[in-house]
Write an enzyme that holds these catalytic residues in place. Sequence first.
Site, short mmCIF file in Angstrom:
data_model
loop_
_atom_site.label_atom_id
_atom_site.label_comp_id
_atom_site.label_asym_id
_atom_site.label_seq_id
_atom_site.Cartn_x
_atom_site.Cartn_y
_atom_site.Cartn_z
N LYS A 1 9.77 -32.89 10.39
CA LYS A 1 9.68 -33.17 8.95
C LYS A 1 9.30 -31.95 8.12
CE LYS A 1 8.74 -36.55 5.62
NZ LYS A 1 10.16 -36.66 5.28
N HIS B 1 42.11 -29.33 -2.75
CA HIS B 1 42.18 -27.89 -2.49
C HIS B 1 41.93 -27.57 -1.02
CE1 HIS B 1 42.64 -27.05 -6.71
NE2 HIS B 1 41.62 -27.86 -6.97
N LYS C 1 22.00 -37.57 4.83
CA LYS C 1 21.29 -38.69 5.47
C LYS C 1 22.07 -39.16 6.70
CE LYS C 1 18.18 -38.30 4.07
NZ LYS C 1 17.61 -37.44 3.11
N ASN D 1 0.41 -23.45 15.89
CA ASN D 1 1.56 -23.85 15.09
C ASN D 1 2.00 -22.63 14.30
OD1 ASN D 1 3.34 -25.06 13.38
ND2 ASN D 1 1.82 -26.26 12.25
N GLY D 2 3.28 -22.26 14.37
CA GLY D 2 3.76 -21.10 13.62
C GLY D 2 4.53 -20.16 14.53
N ARG E 1 6.05 -34.04 12.91
CA ARG E 1 6.09 -32.58 12.78
C ARG E 1 6.79 -31.91 13.95
NH1 ARG E 1 2.24 -30.80 8.97
NH2 ARG E 1 2.44 -28.72 9.84
N GLU F 1 23.62 -35.62 -0.73
CA GLU F 1 22.44 -36.23 -0.14
C GLU F 1 22.84 -37.39 0.79
OE1 GLU F 1 19.54 -35.44 0.32
OE2 GLU F 1 18.40 -37.27 0.67
N TRP G 1 7.44 -28.52 18.32
CA TRP G 1 8.83 -28.33 17.89
C TRP G 1 9.17 -26.91 18.33
CZ3 TRP G 1 11.79 -25.22 14.57
CH2 TRP G 1 13.05 -25.72 14.25
N GLU H 1 21.89 -36.49 9.59
CA GLU H 1 20.57 -36.37 10.20
C GLU H 1 20.23 -37.47 11.18
OE1 GLU H 1 17.11 -34.75 7.42
OE2 GLU H 1 18.29 -36.32 6.48
N CYS I 1 5.26 -28.60 14.43
CA CYS I 1 4.24 -28.72 15.46
C CYS I 1 3.02 -29.37 14.83
CB CYS I 1 3.82 -27.39 16.07
SG CYS I 1 5.14 -26.52 16.90
C1 F6R Z 1 16.25 -34.30 4.76
C2 F6R Z 1 15.00 -33.62 4.85
C3 F6R Z 1 14.98 -32.13 4.80
C4 F6R Z 1 13.91 -31.68 3.80
C5 F6R Z 1 13.80 -30.15 3.78
C6 F6R Z 1 12.82 -29.68 2.75
O1 F6R Z 1 16.12 -35.67 4.87
O2 F6R Z 1 13.98 -34.23 4.94
O3 F6R Z 1 16.22 -31.63 4.47
O4 F6R Z 1 14.26 -32.16 2.55
O5 F6R Z 1 13.40 -29.69 5.04
O6 F6R Z 1 11.57 -30.25 2.94
P1 F6R Z 1 10.47 -30.22 1.80
O7 F6R Z 1 10.95 -31.10 0.71
O8 F6R Z 1 9.24 -30.72 2.47
O9 F6R Z 1 10.36 -28.80 1.37
#
Ligand code: F6R
Length: 609
Positions: free
Chosen positions: A604, A507, A488, A99-100, A27, A484, A75, A491, A2
Amino acid sequence: MCGIVAAVTQRNIINFLLKSIQKLEYRGYDSSGLALINSNNHLIRIRSVGKVNELIKKTKNKKLFGKIGVAHTRWATHGRVSKENTHPHVSSHITIVHNGIINNSLELRLFLEKKGYIFNSDTDTEVIVHLIHWEQKKTGKSLLEAVYNSLIKLNGNYSMVIMDTNNISKLIAVCSGSPLVIGLGSKENFIASDQIALLNVTKRFIYLKEGDIAIIKPEKIKIFNKKYLIVNRKIIHSNLKYEHSKKGKYKYYMEKEIYEQPMSIENTIKNYLKNNTSIYFKKLGKKEKNIFLHLEHIQIVACGTSYHAAMVSKYWFESLANIPCDVEVASEFSSRKLVVRKKSYFITLSQSGETADTLIALRIAKKLNYLGNLAISNMPNSSLVQESDTFLLTHAGIEIGVASTKSFTTQLIVLLMLVTKIISIKQKKNQIEKKIIKILTILPNTIKNFFEKNKEIKNIAKKLSNKKNMLFLGRGIQYPIAMEGALKVKEISYIHAEAYPSGELKHGPLALIDSNMPVIIIAPKNSLIEKTKKNIQEIDARGGVIYILSDEEINISKNIKILKMPYIDEIVAPIFYIIPLQLLAYYIALSKGTNIDQPRNLAKSVTVE
Ligand code: F6R
């Protein structure tokens, strides 16, 4: 999670609110809204489901005017995505953006309903605004006191801004467990969840600390700490430019951030080099040097992409420094009884420095018997940085795309430099340090040159964009890179992608292999490649569609497509091999036409547990 912006000024702030709240869409982007007090002292509230663009459309041709106002991008946590649940929420003359999460909102809601309050939404935020209203009505005291008395009854984490049509010259901001920054102007002041929303109006900021309540007027700011005592907080001059938060020539932030990596990696390396010959962490002093000399174990905790970076570093800590290292997802670390290893050092990794799971893990670790703790983050003023014993920054620059890219590679740089420094301190010699500095220095250019291969990656992406599933395989230090890569793809393209250690396929997951299952295999030429080749044969024999990233000629079958990688030193290979996977995920999503910077259901900075 948020985004909040607010302003108290001498001019019309409608454009500021819209522009700035759009900057915080990363956010959360389920719905957005704003509220202004107009020249007749009436509250104007506009809310809209969907992205901020929908809100902008609703405000067009309305000739809105207000010198004080709040805005929010949501969010969803409590209550589905709907106009009713969209902020700001109102109780009589009081308006709030929040926010929270309030954990005891149900209990408070029942209490307030008994007092006659009628709820128009399912949110915990509406509980707060009615509670503040009730507290003020009950005592007849100031709004500030009503806010203070309400906070005592709230259990959870929150940041919020409160506006009152009975007092149009001030805003009240509260910060607890979720960031808020005040932007200082000339006879005007601003508030936001992140300074990037305010870079077009100021360069001077005050970060509120945990428990702070601030009264913000156009010409004055008063801050109370959690004990309700007046405090002075440091003014920070930001060197971030508004342009840094723009997409420039790129279609998406994620694309920009992928292509920025040679620069962000170089900046990070340079920041920690002294005379180009040794690694120097200004932030780490005698205390840390002593800890590094004596530590016998490293515990790292992180989430998502940061967790994958931590996983890579486990291989470096163990293979290069001979130090046992455990890595755990933060939400799991705080969900079980912990046994702390002897002489263990605790490290957290977080791009935002605001991830609730990671912060909670740090707070738990601080009560345990670790030698100390260190945060690695991209955000110098984040909660994680403030609450840790010490910190190292990743210098990636602002990362706006929800899918992390440059923060991942710069985290790897900092981690590798940290491992190297610890080796030098423990061994009291610096041969490895010299070697690694040499390898690191040529990395940015190798990546820059590699970008010429993007056509080949685009072609592969086109072939994969209609697939429903994908597998990513890696062995040893490349296994977290496979994880990773899969994250990507998941997501931003919504294709179901899983990562496995190459040797684990037989396995169970081998049952998934058929001509519809693309398998991406990360196989640099190293001591493990012969084993990986056997795994490739097993997949090929079962009709799997194989794409290999390698610097070795692999002639197993005509059906296998190879993305030929240039030679790169084994130590930094994970930092290099994630680049084609980021590009692959990006171009798959581009072919599919998804909203790459704002993938569905995500945000994010995840500030809720
Ligand atoms: C993936 C992504 C999330 C963050 C995760 C942790 O692309 O962005 O998986 O990596 O939410 O976020 P931080 O690094 O801000 O703690």
